[in-house]
Enzyme design. Sequence first.
Site, PDB file in Angstrom:
ATOM      1  N   LYS A 191     -76.536  81.515 -50.424  1.00 14.58           N
ATOM      2  CA  LYS A 191     -75.748  80.322 -50.748  1.00 14.58           C
ATOM      3  C   LYS A 191     -74.732  80.679 -51.819  1.00 14.58           C
ATOM      4  O   LYS A 191     -75.015  80.643 -53.014  1.00 14.58           O
ATOM      5  CB  LYS A 191     -76.669  79.198 -51.224  1.00 14.58           C
ATOM      6  N   SER A 390     -73.592  74.474 -43.282  1.00 18.23           N
ATOM      7  CA  SER A 390     -74.254  73.740 -44.354  1.00 18.23           C
ATOM      8  C   SER A 390     -74.360  72.269 -43.954  1.00 18.23           C
ATOM      9  O   SER A 390     -75.011  71.953 -42.967  1.00 18.23           O
ATOM     10  CB  SER A 390     -73.497  73.936 -45.669  1.00 18.23           C
TER      11      SER A 390
END
Length: 593
Positions: A191, A390
């Site tokens: 991430k 995402s």
Amino acid sequence: MKDFFKNVLATVVGIIVFTLIVGIIGVMSIVGMVASTSATTNVADNSVLVLDLDGIMEERGDGDVVSSLMNGGSSALGLDEILNAIRKAKESDKIKGIYIEAGMFSPDSPASVQALRKALVDFKKSGKWIVAYGDQYLQSTYYLASVADKVWINPSGMIDWHGLGATPYYLKDALAKFGVQVQLAKVGSYKSAPETYTANEMSEPNREQITQYITGIWQTYLTDIAESRKINKDSLNAYADRLLAFENPQNYIKYKMVDKLLYADEVKAEVKKLLELKDDQEISQVGIAEMQTVKEKTQKGDEIAVYYAYGDIVDTPAQGIGMGDGHQIVGNTVAKDLLKLADDDDVKAVVLRVNSGGGSAYASEQIWRAVKLLKAKKPVVVSMGGMAASGGYYISCESNWIVAEPTTLTGSIGIFGMFPDFSGLLTQKLGVKFDEVKTNRNAAFGTMARPFNEEEMSYLNNYIQRGYELFRQRVADGRKQSTEAIEKVAQGHVWLGQDALKIKLVDQLGGLDEAVKKAAELAKMKEYHTSNYPGKVDIMDQILHATESAKGNYLDAQMRSMLGDYYEPFMLIKNINKQNAIQARIPYRLNIH
């Protein structure tokens, strides 16, 4: 004194006359635009569709009249409009070919370029021709133009062919100069979005995934161009290594990159040959905008709704300067729209067209819920555009079927929370002093006087962890896999569509047309037509409601243009208090060039 008043009166009259003239011209422009969009275009025999590839290409043309007028009459190209124009041109007996005019073309993603190129390949199946010309070809523009039967370039032109690179930038030290730091809570080793603010260099997991996806995109470019131009892929790589843009244009012919060097005035004669026109005959041209008003065949069968969801996923709509570019996926609004489609008996299936790098995890959850309720009543197929990562993947995973372009960026199953600490700016740079009185241990949680302490950060980390586990569970349930299986491909890892197919995050490779066909199959429809949602704002409504927000959007666009890659990270800091604490998004700007 008399002369003074005369001059003042003359000045006032002049200002009034000037204002009236400008107003009349403005009204005439608006009337002309309204008339042009409402009139039906009649295509002449032996016509050419002109694709003027210059400017920004976005997911969908919004027909923003006010912004267009404020920006000198130009507006962003819509991928949907270009694809529609190519499809109509293929079906029209009056259009004989396509002329591609290569300019400073700026598409929103490699996947959008790939979708456009596939449409051109499909057009050629009709037996019609495509030619391309440019003073210079940017890399993505050449990728498109390479599909043409003939590729021409100006004798002094260039082809910018250099490969793909990614250059992320980092603001940690820059913020520190102002006494600002960003505290981070995240789940997912891949991430990487927060790294812009919390690191000074690329993490190894991020380096790994960026290398993987830009290599995959580049291989797609090489494979497609090699097939169209009959050039060896190794040769194409060699040309990129030595920066083809600086070579003598004569070499482009030797390398088979182009077919002929022509000046702009010579191109018209070549097109006339293809149309079998005499020298004194004019070429009949039709543009992308005009093709939108070409009459379609009567729609038959049941309706498949195509719902466009593109931009940042947000909790509430943002307007004004520095509040975004107007393209947003507002959680509650989209959820309500999808539930209306669920209750619409005329709609038999829904294709959710997603092009988003994510945003608010809370808003993503609300849309996920709406997709689940919609799916209980009729088939839902997701068509992924440039990005569905995402939060973009969160809103997609519950659908019956997912279709992605090979170069779509997807996955990135992970979340984070960023909390800017301005205490250093206030106390060290500005000399602000704080004191404290409280009734409970954590009563001063979130104070601007200091950063979060260890106990407070532990609460935040637990909060983010729960959000990640919920996201992961949503994906596992939607994809009918175990959480253990999803965990292996999660951790915020960004995948190309072609790789996501192998790990079962998507079901099929293709574009919007393939998604529509799959929706029809799932709904058991033999005859069908599509309708686009949400509806575009009527031109008169745009004019009547051209308020300060419209000016703000225009000025925002100018700021975006000036700041370029630096716009989004700075705007995130500016608007951090207006966003949900949990963010499910990929890096704000991928910066692939």
